[in-house]
Design an enzyme around this catalytic site. Structure first.
Site, PDB file in Angstrom:
ATOM      1  N   GLY A 187       1.037  -1.447  -0.131  1.00 46.71           N
ATOM      2  CA  GLY A 187       0.356  -0.070  -0.264  1.00 46.71           C
ATOM      3  C   GLY A 187       0.973   1.476   0.063  1.00 46.71           C
ATOM      4  CE  LYS A 188       6.852   0.408  -1.317  1.00 45.84           C
ATOM      5  NZ  LYS A 188       5.950  -1.759  -1.284  1.00 45.84           N
TER       6      LYS A 188
ATOM      7  CD  GLU B 135       1.903 -32.972  -0.431  1.00 48.78           C
ATOM      8  OE1 GLU B 135       1.087 -32.216   0.675  1.00 48.78           O
ATOM      9  OE2 GLU B 135       2.052 -33.053  -1.331  1.00 48.78           O
TER      10      GLU B 135
END
Length: 499
Positions: free
Chosen positions: A115-116, A337
């Protein structure tokens, strides 16, 4: 003028010159005129580049829209720091009484997508300033002096626009400033150096005239690459770190992006904020967008919790693929997994959320973990447990097949990164070190010692829980998905069986 005029002239002029020479006309004066016209045209084109860049910025100066700080979520501390700095721009006369020098530049640093750019846009709205935006790449040019000229134009245009609109201040935002602000090296002068020098000069002269006042905001995610002359006080006075949002911040961001979307009442934003641990603001926006797409695919009228969970998986690992696996390959993936899942359940009970064999992105299967608590400090035992979870897949393949497969490459990369963190933090037998002063051979030797010891521990744990493999494997192959609760039920039942 028709588009084809230039092509006709390019083809006609050489033919005309050849014809004149053929009939005995002296064409040397004509060639000199053509060369002069060509040089003038080239100079005009070079000047036109800078003019074109200036025109592009004029189009950008129409404003970033009515974006306010309230519409930016997850960055409370950076917003407070930025608003304090902007107050100096608004209350200029008041701060002069106290002898406070106005800030010339603010540097926003942090990972991509945090969000700069949004903070810079909100800054112009907060101060009622003209907003001029540019990217570092706009100032990079092969012609010497063009980049420096564009920097001059940028500041000149900002002042002119502020004067024209009767504004007392202007905010200039340069994104990816590391492109032009990188460290200068000795030796040959580069075009980048001239551009940086011009930027430094403009920043030094920002307050030669009181009005309009200029504030430069820049953004980068590679602060370590910037030149020290740019970072010193008096140029970029404030360095504001814009980090990934915490759980509270993620919830705020999700709520902002959910305002224009039909959410079901049962949707739990707190749970979504937990599941999206480590996501940036851009990724959270993508999660809500993908959830809406899943809703539309199913012809639903509201976004349900499962749509958002599916969207989180997609943003994290990619879309499901139609890749067909052989029976043996599928069995090997299931064992791999399950190795991850069993190790996770042993070292962190209740952490497994789902075990799946469905291919997604580059993965043929995956284990989804329940969100961990917000944590910023890690102990040696915690990091070792993380490595053991990562090695669980390869260890289970070794137990059942006597060797590993290429499916463990990402797991090993993750494990190596954690070992590197341990070495930098002084949590290995190397002790407290400067990692740049240690030879590659020593680092590789320590890597092997740590990973081999943890791989041995992981195999021992998995062999003690071989009953879980026996109970879970066929069910996972048949259903292709095991929920966390299903897996834990099988884990508890198998643990009660005799070894």
């Amino acid at each position: 003028m028709p588009r084809w005029t230039k092509e006709v002239l390019i083809g006609f002029v050489p033919v005309l010159l050849i014809f004149l020479a053929f009939i005995g006309v002296n064409i040397i004066p004509v060639l000199l005129v053509v060369a002069l016209v060509g040089v003038l045209t080239l100079m005009k084109m070079r000047g036109g580049i800078a003019v074109g860049a200036s025109a592009d910025r004029k189009r950008k100066k129409k404003g970033p829209g009515k974006l306010t700080f309230d519409e930016i979520g997850g960055q409370d501390h950076p917003k407070e720091e930025l608003m304090e700095a902007l107050t100096f721009l608004i209350r200029h006369e008041e701060i002069q009484k106290f002898g406070i020098r106005p800030l010339k530049g603010i540097l926003l640093t942090g990972p991509p997508g945090t969000g700069k750019t949004l903070l810079a846009k909100a800054a112009s709205q907060y101060t009622d300033s003209v907003f001029v935006a540019a990217s570092g790449s706009e100032f990079v040019e092969m012609y010497v002096g063009v980049g420096a000229g564009r920097i001059r134009d940028l500041f000149h245009d900002a002042r002119n626009q502020a004067t024209k609109e009767n504004k007392k201040s202007a905010v200039i935002f340069i994104d990816e400033i590391d492109v032009i602000g990188g460290k200068r090296e000795g030796g040959q002068q580069r075009e980048y150096d001239q551009t940086l020098n011009q930027l430094l000069t403009e920043m030094d002269g920002i307050y030669n005239s009181d009005c309009p006042r200029i504030l430069l905001i820049a953004a980068t995610n590679r602060k370590e690459m910037l030149d020290s002359a740019l970072l010193r006080p008096g140029r970029f006075d404030r360095h504001i770190q814009v980090d990934l949002p915490d759980k509270k911040g993620r919830k705020h961001i999700l709520e902002i992006h959910a305002k224009n979307k039909p959410l079901a009442e049962a949707v739990n934003m707190d749970k979504i904020a937990e599941e999206s641990f480590g996501f940036s603001g851009a990724q959270l926006e993508s999660v809500m967008n993908e959830a809406a797409i899943y809703m539309m695919r199913e012809d639903k009228q509201e976004i349900e919790q499962r749509h958002i969970s599916m969207a989180i998986d997609k943003v994290m690992m990619g879309e499901k693929t139609d890749r067909e696996s052989t029976t043996e390959e599928k069995r090997r993936v299931a064992i791999h997994e399950l190795g991850h899942a069993i190790m996770a359940e042993v070292v962190r009970p209740g952490s497994v959320s789902q075990v799946a064999l469905s291919p997604r992105g580059q993965a043929l299967g995956y284990v989804r973990h329940n969100p961990q608590q917000e944590q910023y400090l890690y102990t040696k035992s915690f990091l070792e447990e993380q490595i053991m979870i990562a090695l669980g897949g390869a260890a289970s393949e070794e137990i059942y097949y006597g060797g590993r497969s290429t499916g463990s490459s990402n797991d090993f990369e993750q494990a190596l990164n954690i070992v590197q963190t341990m070495m930098k933090s002084g949590l290995t037998s190397l002790g407290i070190i400067n990692i740049e002063m240690v030879t590659t051979e020593e680092l590789m030797r320590e890597n092997n010692v740590v990973l081999e010891a943890l791989m041995s521990r992981t195999r021992d744990v998995l062999e003690q829980h071989h009953n879980v493999f026996d109970q879970s494997l066929e069910i996972l192959l048949g259903e292709e998905t095991l929920s966390g609760d299903q897996f834990r039920c099988l884990f508890r039942e198998s643990s009660l069986l005799p070894a």
